[in-house]
Design a protein around this motif. Sequence first.
Motif, PDB file in Angstrom:
ATOM      1  N   LEU A 148       0.825  -1.204   0.000  1.00  0.00           N
ATOM      2  CA  LEU A 148       0.000   0.000   0.000  1.00  0.00           C
ATOM      3  C   LEU A 148       0.864   1.261   0.000  1.00  0.00           C
ATOM      4  N   SER A 149       1.990   1.217   0.712  1.00  0.00           N
ATOM      5  CA  SER A 149       2.868   2.391   0.770  1.00  0.00           C
ATOM      6  C   SER A 149       3.420   2.746  -0.610  1.00  0.00           C
ATOM      7  N   LYS A 150       3.663   1.737  -1.418  1.00  0.00           N
ATOM      8  CA  LYS A 150       4.172   1.993  -2.774  1.00  0.00           C
ATOM      9  C   LYS A 150       3.143   2.768  -3.608  1.00  0.00           C
ATOM     10  N   LEU A 151       1.854   2.453  -3.375  1.00  0.00           N
ATOM     11  CA  LEU A 151       0.788   3.137  -4.103  1.00  0.00           C
ATOM     12  C   LEU A 151       0.565   4.559  -3.582  1.00  0.00           C
ATOM     13  N   LEU A 152       0.672   4.727  -2.263  1.00  0.00           N
ATOM     14  CA  LEU A 152       0.347   6.012  -1.645  1.00  0.00           C
ATOM     15  C   LEU A 152       1.507   7.006  -1.624  1.00  0.00           C
ATOM     16  N   LYS A 153       2.712   6.535  -1.814  1.00  0.00           N
ATOM     17  CA  LYS A 153       3.890   7.392  -1.615  1.00  0.00           C
ATOM     18  C   LYS A 153       3.856   8.687  -2.433  1.00  0.00           C
ATOM     19  N   TYR A 182       5.176  19.687  23.049  1.00  0.00           N
ATOM     20  CA  TYR A 182       5.370  21.050  22.564  1.00  0.00           C
ATOM     21  C   TYR A 182       4.634  21.243  21.230  1.00  0.00           C
ATOM     22  N   CYS A 183       4.786  20.293  20.318  1.00  0.00           N
ATOM     23  CA  CYS A 183       4.142  20.396  19.001  1.00  0.00           C
ATOM     24  C   CYS A 183       2.619  20.417  19.129  1.00  0.00           C
ATOM     25  N   MET A 184       2.083  19.566  20.008  1.00  0.00           N
ATOM     26  CA  MET A 184       0.629  19.492  20.164  1.00  0.00           C
ATOM     27  C   MET A 184       0.056  20.744  20.829  1.00  0.00           C
ATOM     28  N   GLU A 185       0.816  21.384  21.688  1.00  0.00           N
ATOM     29  CA  GLU A 185       0.298  22.510  22.461  1.00  0.00           C
ATOM     30  C   GLU A 185       0.673  23.873  21.896  1.00  0.00           C
ATOM     31  N   GLN A 186       1.729  23.933  21.079  1.00  0.00           N
ATOM     32  CA  GLN A 186       2.211  25.231  20.619  1.00  0.00           C
ATOM     33  C   GLN A 186       2.045  25.478  19.118  1.00  0.00           C
ATOM     34  N   LEU A 187       1.844  24.436  18.352  1.00  0.00           N
ATOM     35  CA  LEU A 187       1.761  24.608  16.902  1.00  0.00           C
ATOM     36  C   LEU A 187       0.318  24.786  16.449  1.00  0.00           C
ATOM     37  N   PRO A 188       0.105  25.432  15.315  1.00  0.00           N
ATOM     38  CA  PRO A 188      -1.261  25.565  14.775  1.00  0.00           C
ATOM     39  C   PRO A 188      -1.798  24.207  14.317  1.00  0.00           C
ATOM     40  N   PRO A 189      -3.140  24.074  14.241  1.00  0.00           N
ATOM     41  CA  PRO A 189      -3.760  22.769  13.906  1.00  0.00           C
ATOM     42  C   PRO A 189      -3.232  22.132  12.629  1.00  0.00           C
ATOM     43  N   GLU A 190      -2.990  22.921  11.590  1.00  0.00           N
ATOM     44  CA  GLU A 190      -2.531  22.336  10.323  1.00  0.00           C
ATOM     45  C   GLU A 190      -1.140  21.723  10.449  1.00  0.00           C
ATOM     46  N   GLU A 191      -0.334  22.228  11.377  1.00  0.00           N
ATOM     47  CA  GLU A 191       0.990  21.645  11.631  1.00  0.00           C
ATOM     48  C   GLU A 191       0.873  20.390  12.484  1.00  0.00           C
ATOM     49  N   ARG A 192      -0.002  20.436  13.496  1.00  0.00           N
ATOM     50  CA  ARG A 192      -0.148  19.298  14.414  1.00  0.00           C
ATOM     51  C   ARG A 192      -0.611  18.045  13.688  1.00  0.00           C
ATOM     52  N   ARG A 193      -1.427  18.223  12.662  1.00  0.00           N
ATOM     53  CA  ARG A 193      -2.046  17.068  11.991  1.00  0.00           C
ATOM     54  C   ARG A 193      -1.048  16.138  11.334  1.00  0.00           C
ATOM     55  N   ARG A 194       0.145  16.602  11.063  1.00  0.00           N
ATOM     56  CA  ARG A 194       1.121  15.736  10.376  1.00  0.00           C
ATOM     57  C   ARG A 194       2.174  15.165  11.324  1.00  0.00           C
ATOM     58  N   ILE A 195       1.971  15.340  12.628  1.00  0.00           N
ATOM     59  CA  ILE A 195       2.947  14.892  13.630  1.00  0.00           C
ATOM     60  C   ILE A 195       2.307  13.811  14.496  1.00  0.00           C
ATOM     61  N   TYR A 196       2.957  12.655  14.583  1.00  0.00           N
ATOM     62  CA  TYR A 196       2.404  11.497  15.299  1.00  0.00           C
ATOM     63  C   TYR A 196       3.421  10.947  16.295  1.00  0.00           C
ATOM     64  N   TYR A 227       2.595   4.128   8.289  1.00  0.00           N
ATOM     65  CA  TYR A 227       3.140   5.470   8.477  1.00  0.00           C
ATOM     66  C   TYR A 227       4.663   5.453   8.587  1.00  0.00           C
ATOM     67  N   LEU A 228       5.215   4.372   9.140  1.00  0.00           N
ATOM     68  CA  LEU A 228       6.674   4.230   9.179  1.00  0.00           C
ATOM     69  C   LEU A 228       7.272   4.306   7.778  1.00  0.00           C
ATOM     70  N   LEU A 229       6.572   3.700   6.839  1.00  0.00           N
ATOM     71  CA  LEU A 229       7.067   3.649   5.467  1.00  0.00           C
ATOM     72  C   LEU A 229       6.840   4.956   4.719  1.00  0.00           C
ATOM     73  N   LEU A 230       5.816   5.720   5.120  1.00  0.00           N
ATOM     74  CA  LEU A 230       5.443   6.928   4.386  1.00  0.00           C
ATOM     75  C   LEU A 230       5.973   8.220   5.008  1.00  0.00           C
ATOM     76  N   ALA A 231       6.534   8.140   6.200  1.00  0.00           N
ATOM     77  CA  ALA A 231       6.958   9.345   6.913  1.00  0.00           C
ATOM     78  C   ALA A 231       8.087  10.074   6.184  1.00  0.00           C
ATOM     79  N   ASP A 232       8.116  11.375   6.349  1.00  0.00           N
ATOM     80  CA  ASP A 232       9.194  12.193   5.808  1.00  0.00           C
ATOM     81  C   ASP A 232      10.380  12.230   6.764  1.00  0.00           C
TER      82      ASP A 232
END
Length: 521
Positions: A148-153, A182-196, A227-232
């Motif tokens: 699936l990661s190959k298709l979604l990359k 820090y990321c969850m509490e200090q960053l704007p929502p659009e930034e938080r959404r890509r951090i896991y 997500y391990l395979l797709l992360a930047d």
Amino acid sequence: METIVYVTSVKIKKSIIYMTLQSDQKLEPLSIELVCRNEMSPAAVPMVFSVSHTDRTVIQTSMDTGLLRLQNDDWEIAVSSETGKYTPILNGHMRAALILFSYKIKPGHNFLFFPMGGPGHKFLLRCRPLTKYDGAGTHIRELTALLLSKLLKPLWKKKKIWLIYEKYSSSAQDNGFYFFRYCMEQLPPEERRRIYFILDKASPQWPAMQKYRKQILPFMSFRHILYLLLADLYVASDARLHAFAWKPMPNLISREINRHDIFFLQHGVLGLKRVETLFGKNGASPMTYFAVSSEKEQRIVTEYFGYDSSHVPVVGLARWDALENKSDPCRKKILVMPTWRSWLEDKDDDFFCKSDYYQTYMHLFQNEALLDLLKTSNTCMVFYIHPKLKEFMKSFHSESPLIQLIPFGQCPLNHLIMECSMLITDYSSVCWDVYYLEKPVVFYQFDSELYEKTNGSYMDMEHDLFGDRCILEDQLINTIKDYIQSDFHEKEKYKKMRKDLFAFRDHNNCRRIYDFIIKNR
């Protein structure tokens, strides 16, 4: 011309492993042994072999793994001849074969042997306990996620996902957690959404982390592996493979993980343990970016590890943003936290209880002079074992209510650090956190000769430590007595060293880390 011996074929039949070794040079082996890499329990088991010569040397050899001890160890082959001793490496065909096909031996219900490639593609035979991730279900999730990661990359490349985790993905209380918070509490929502954050459901911190549940990836779930395979970028306090099942058999997922960029938050400040063979640019687990806390530490990383200074930002440790002195003069606590020993990791209880490590601390906890000192001064001693040795905590015991034995995960380590009056450690980087808070540190280095031989240090431990150094138990008791009598005041000579060891003592380390990552991605 350098003589290189390759492993070109591996076959397994029940408990016996058959191997073909080849060399382009003429070689006349005198002996071939399977050698255990554990310094404290060395072993060398002879292997049967035959040799033939055509345009190259071909060696057929085998080993009945039932003859080996069932311990968590790595073994390698040693080929001895009159011209030298050689450690075979896997050729390209065998490296691919080990990933694509299953080569494993189950000598009992609880252990697993399998061939794999070590640093420099050296052939290793790994023995470790079976885990719940060795079954077919995990293998199916891995293959499905990989496809699936190959298709979604192409689509997900723009998302620039960051994955944050800590040692074994089993906790949320170290630098990874504080940066994530820090990321969850200090960053704007659009930034938080890509951090896991990756976390095992068995972690003591799992319930508390559910307030961020949309951004929490359950360890070894399908979503986690995908997500391990797709992360930047990985952002972690330990190596890449701590984001995956520990010590896995050769597989395609691990190979992909090792190709990802990583910002190394570090577990602690470098100084008392040499780790360039692990985390160096040419080590087993090289990093992309390497956080440090001072120019002095930056020089260690550039000189010993081989990184360019532009990839070694002086930003401080993320967890220091939350540090404050919470010691109570009415409830004095001495925190005892030794580091782990590589030769004890994953051993059985009997082996551990015979070790100098165990015997030394058990003898200390029963020392009458210490117990009297704690009682008369109304001081408590808290013992907290390193997570790599946490399964042995049950082996420790004390009859005194003034000796508290706290299992890993029961209480956040930074709470113990903030509440303690003083620290007793050996070579653990936790000493920097306590020193940061201007509290006394005592280094109890009873096995310093063995430690120097097996680990080594970037600091001169006789002259450069920022706390008293003790080798003998009597020295330690007297030093504890001195600090109790001084009401745990730090000595002036150690205070003066602080300015060279910390570039920042504010609460902005997480912000500096985030700013550096954004600027460099």
